[in-house]
Design a protein around this motif. Structure first.
Motif, PDB file in Angstrom:
ATOM      1  N   ALA A  74       0.970  -1.331  -0.013  1.00 18.87           N
ATOM      2  CA  ALA A  74      -0.013   0.028  -0.051  1.00 18.87           C
ATOM      3  C   ALA A  74       0.894   1.227   0.052  1.00 18.87           C
ATOM      4  O   ALA A  74       1.633   1.532   1.005  1.00 18.87           O
ATOM      5  CB  ALA A  74      -0.899   0.041   1.212  1.00 18.87           C
ATOM      6  N   ALA A  75       0.763   2.177  -1.290  1.00 21.65           N
ATOM      7  CA  ALA A  75       1.877   2.960  -1.116  1.00 21.65           C
ATOM      8  C   ALA A  75       1.184   4.413  -0.858  1.00 21.65           C
ATOM      9  O   ALA A  75       1.930   5.676  -1.030  1.00 21.65           O
ATOM     10  CB  ALA A  75       2.340   3.220  -2.775  1.00 21.65           C
ATOM     11  N   GLY A  76       0.027   4.369  -0.731  1.00 19.37           N
ATOM     12  CA  GLY A  76      -1.055   5.785  -0.357  1.00 19.37           C
ATOM     13  C   GLY A  76      -1.687   6.331  -1.644  1.00 19.37           C
ATOM     14  O   GLY A  76      -1.444   6.150  -2.561  1.00 19.37           O
ATOM     15  N   HIS A  77      -2.944   6.526  -1.104  1.00 18.46           N
ATOM     16  CA  HIS A  77      -3.938   6.987  -2.146  1.00 18.46           C
ATOM     17  C   HIS A  77      -3.473   8.211  -2.775  1.00 18.46           C
ATOM     18  O   HIS A  77      -3.400   8.306  -3.963  1.00 18.46           O
ATOM     19  CB  HIS A  77      -5.231   7.100  -1.433  1.00 18.46           C
ATOM     20  CG  HIS A  77      -6.515   7.264  -2.582  1.00 18.46           C
ATOM     21  ND1 HIS A  77      -7.544   6.444  -2.371  1.00 18.46           N
ATOM     22  CD2 HIS A  77      -6.852   7.865  -3.587  1.00 18.46           C
ATOM     23  CE1 HIS A  77      -8.623   6.886  -3.267  1.00 18.46           C
ATOM     24  NE2 HIS A  77      -7.778   7.648  -4.100  1.00 18.46           N
ATOM     25  N   HIS A  78      -3.321   9.294  -2.124  1.00 16.71           N
ATOM     26  CA  HIS A  78      -2.777  10.493  -2.657  1.00 16.71           C
ATOM     27  C   HIS A  78      -1.378  10.332  -3.223  1.00 16.71           C
ATOM     28  O   HIS A  78      -1.142  10.686  -4.487  1.00 16.71           O
ATOM     29  CB  HIS A  78      -2.506  11.546  -1.596  1.00 16.71           C
ATOM     30  CG  HIS A  78      -2.278  12.594  -1.994  1.00 16.71           C
ATOM     31  ND1 HIS A  78      -2.787  13.780  -2.390  1.00 16.71           N
ATOM     32  CD2 HIS A  78      -0.674  13.114  -2.112  1.00 16.71           C
ATOM     33  CE1 HIS A  78      -2.104  14.799  -2.814  1.00 16.71           C
ATOM     34  NE2 HIS A  78      -0.867  14.545  -2.468  1.00 16.71           N
ATOM     35  N   ALA A  79      -0.320   9.525  -2.591  1.00 18.40           N
ATOM     36  CA  ALA A  79       0.919   9.592  -3.070  1.00 18.40           C
ATOM     37  C   ALA A  79       0.805   8.760  -4.573  1.00 18.40           C
ATOM     38  O   ALA A  79       1.768   9.008  -5.465  1.00 18.40           O
ATOM     39  CB  ALA A  79       1.479   8.685  -2.093  1.00 18.40           C
ATOM     40  N   THR A  80       0.057   8.001  -4.697  1.00 18.21           N
ATOM     41  CA  THR A  80      -0.044   6.901  -6.207  1.00 18.21           C
ATOM     42  C   THR A  80      -0.615   7.792  -7.331  1.00 18.21           C
ATOM     43  O   THR A  80      -0.344   7.671  -8.339  1.00 18.21           O
ATOM     44  CB  THR A  80      -0.561   5.720  -6.010  1.00 18.21           C
ATOM     45  OG1 THR A  80      -2.165   5.653  -5.425  1.00 18.21           O
ATOM     46  CG2 THR A  80       0.251   4.936  -4.951  1.00 18.21           C
ATOM     47  N   GLU A  81      -1.240   8.821  -6.745  1.00 20.04           N
ATOM     48  CA  GLU A  81      -2.201   9.398  -7.684  1.00 20.04           C
ATOM     49  C   GLU A  81      -1.832  11.020  -7.990  1.00 20.04           C
ATOM     50  O   GLU A  81      -2.546  11.864  -8.433  1.00 20.04           O
ATOM     51  CB  GLU A  81      -3.765   9.496  -7.256  1.00 20.04           C
ATOM     52  CG  GLU A  81      -4.149   8.041  -7.353  1.00 20.04           C
ATOM     53  CD  GLU A  81      -5.671   7.936  -7.292  1.00 20.04           C
ATOM     54  OE1 GLU A  81      -6.223   6.905  -7.816  1.00 20.04           O
ATOM     55  OE2 GLU A  81      -6.289   8.602  -6.832  1.00 20.04           O
ATOM     56  N   ARG A  82      -0.506  11.321  -7.908  1.00 15.63           N
ATOM     57  CA  ARG A  82      -0.116  12.782  -7.932  1.00 15.63           C
ATOM     58  C   ARG A  82       0.279  12.591  -9.119  1.00 15.63           C
ATOM     59  O   ARG A  82       0.579  14.109  -9.943  1.00 15.63           O
ATOM     60  CB  ARG A  82       1.213  13.026  -6.995  1.00 15.63           C
ATOM     61  CG  ARG A  82       0.738  13.294  -5.640  1.00 15.63           C
ATOM     62  CD  ARG A  82       2.116  13.574  -4.707  1.00 15.63           C
ATOM     63  NE  ARG A  82       2.868  12.424  -4.528  1.00 15.63           N
ATOM     64  CZ  ARG A  82       4.013  12.656  -3.707  1.00 15.63           C
ATOM     65  NH1 ARG A  82       3.969  13.400  -2.982  1.00 15.63           N
ATOM     66  NH2 ARG A  82       4.700  11.112  -3.750  1.00 15.63           N
ATOM     67  N   TYR A  83       0.704  11.703  -9.964  1.00 16.56           N
ATOM     68  CA  TYR A  83       1.241  11.671 -11.394  1.00 16.56           C
ATOM     69  C   TYR A  83       0.576  11.791 -12.456  1.00 16.56           C
ATOM     70  O   TYR A  83       1.013  12.869 -13.560  1.00 16.56           O
ATOM     71  CB  TYR A  83       2.107  10.715 -11.315  1.00 16.56           C
ATOM     72  CG  TYR A  83       3.104  10.469 -10.372  1.00 16.56           C
ATOM     73  CD1 TYR A  83       3.996  11.322  -9.898  1.00 16.56           C
ATOM     74  CD2 TYR A  83       2.723   9.405  -9.336  1.00 16.56           C
ATOM     75  CE1 TYR A  83       4.761  10.997  -8.698  1.00 16.56           C
ATOM     76  CE2 TYR A  83       3.497   9.204  -7.986  1.00 16.56           C
ATOM     77  CZ  TYR A  83       4.364   9.992  -7.904  1.00 16.56           C
ATOM     78  OH  TYR A  83       5.010   9.741  -6.610  1.00 16.56           O
ATOM     79  N   GLY A  84      -0.800  11.544 -12.592  1.00 14.43           N
ATOM     80  CA  GLY A  84      -1.673  11.668 -13.708  1.00 14.43           C
ATOM     81  C   GLY A  84      -2.022  13.090 -14.143  1.00 14.43           C
ATOM     82  O   GLY A  84      -2.038  13.560 -15.151  1.00 14.43           O
ATOM     83  N   VAL A  85      -2.678  13.714 -13.020  1.00 12.06           N
ATOM     84  CA  VAL A  85      -3.067  15.208 -13.024  1.00 12.06           C
ATOM     85  C   VAL A  85      -1.825  16.225 -13.585  1.00 12.06           C
ATOM     86  O   VAL A  85      -2.168  17.039 -14.309  1.00 12.06           O
ATOM     87  CB  VAL A  85      -3.530  15.434 -11.924  1.00 12.06           C
ATOM     88  CG1 VAL A  85      -2.743  15.925 -10.804  1.00 12.06           C
ATOM     89  CG2 VAL A  85      -4.463  16.719 -12.234  1.00 12.06           C
ATOM     90  N   GLN A  86      -0.682  15.775 -13.236  1.00 17.17           N
ATOM     91  CA  GLN A  86       0.568  16.420 -13.660  1.00 17.17           C
ATOM     92  C   GLN A  86       0.751  16.129 -14.974  1.00 17.17           C
ATOM     93  O   GLN A  86       0.991  17.257 -15.940  1.00 17.17           O
ATOM     94  CB  GLN A  86       1.754  16.285 -12.877  1.00 17.17           C
ATOM     95  CG  GLN A  86       1.709  16.718 -11.224  1.00 17.17           C
ATOM     96  CD  GLN A  86       2.816  16.375 -10.461  1.00 17.17           C
ATOM     97  OE1 GLN A  86       4.045  17.062 -10.667  1.00 17.17           O
ATOM     98  NE2 GLN A  86       2.801  15.383  -9.789  1.00 17.17           N
TER      99      GLN A  86
END
Length: 253
Positions: free
Chosen positions: A218-230
């Motif tokens: 489990a790597a973190g909900h926010h942490a794993t989803e920072r990259y697509g929107v960027q």
């Protein structure tokens, strides 16, 4: 050069194929602001601190993965919802949100970017029968221990992942789905993954991993989803000649 808001939304809708998704929230323009956009802010979630940072930066529009109007939420515009919407309306700033379309895009999506950043190869859909197309499976360039994979994830996200499994176990085939996708662990095991990575974990996930013989992270909900929107905002800036910035608001979940 400013771009019309309607053209920005159309570009996003076409790029992300948002009309093909059955989602938990509306995708696209959620709150309408000024009619043109020159400065685009991006963030994972449109919380109050992000809204205030976007206003301070002078954003004409904010694009996020987690927006508003989720299925089943209370419809009244009171309290926190009133404050958030009030901030958007008072600043004449638009809010665009893309949930599953941003998870699934094969180049700009959260799952695609996660795989690219960790160097996974031979990437395929985790479940070819899933019309939504979220979740992926691939291979590491070189087999490595579970502990070594965890170290790479920690280096990328700047947070220590929660790991279930033997740290010395050799890992080559990895399944993953960012965010709250712990329930896909069964699909990953069935597809032959030795490790499954998601953002969040639930109590049953530990037992499933142990009993199916698959390592889990489990790597973190926010942490794993920072990259697509960027990736999306960067692509929009290049295509439409916009100025953009990413506003991070850390979330330990």
């Amino acid at each position: 050069m400013p771009v019309a808001l309607k053209d920005l939304v159309k570009h996003c809708d076409i790029t992300l194929e948002s009309s093909r998704f059955s989602d938990y929230c509306p995708n696209g323009l959620q709150v309408e602001g000024r009619t043109t956009v020159s400065r685009l802010a991006a963030a994972v979630t449109a919380n109050q601190s992000v809204l205030e940072a976007a206003v301070a930066w002078g954003a004409d529009a904010l694009i996020v993965h987690h927006g508003y109007f989720w299925r089943g939420e209370a419809p009244e515009v009171v309290g926190m919802k009133r404050q958030r919407l009030g901030t958007l309306l008072a600043s004449d700033m638009s809010l665009l949100a893309y949930h599953l379309p941003l998870d699934a895009h094969p180049v700009l999506g959260n799952n695609a970017r996660w795989g690219q950043l960790l160097g996974f190869r031979d990437v395929e859909p985790l479940d070819r029968d899933d019309a939504q197309g979220v979740g992926s499976i691939g291979k590491l360039a070189t087999p490595m221990s579970l502990d070594s994979v965890a170290a790479q994830v920690q280096s990328l996200t700047d947070r220590q992942p929660l790991v279930i499994g033997d740290g010395q176990a050799s890992i080559e085939r990895v399944g993953w789905c960012t965010g709250a996708a712990q329930g896909y662990i069964d699909k990953a095991a069935a597809a032959g993954a030795q490790l499954y990575i998601s953002g969040e974990i639930s109590e049953p996930t530990v037992h499933t991993a142990r009993e199916l013989g698959i390592a889990y992270m489990a790597a973190g909900h926010h942490a794993t989803e920072r990259y697509g929107v960027q990736a999306l905002a960067g692509s929009l800036a290049d295509s439409l000649d916009l100025e953009w910035t990413f506003l991070d608001c850390d979330n330990p979940v």
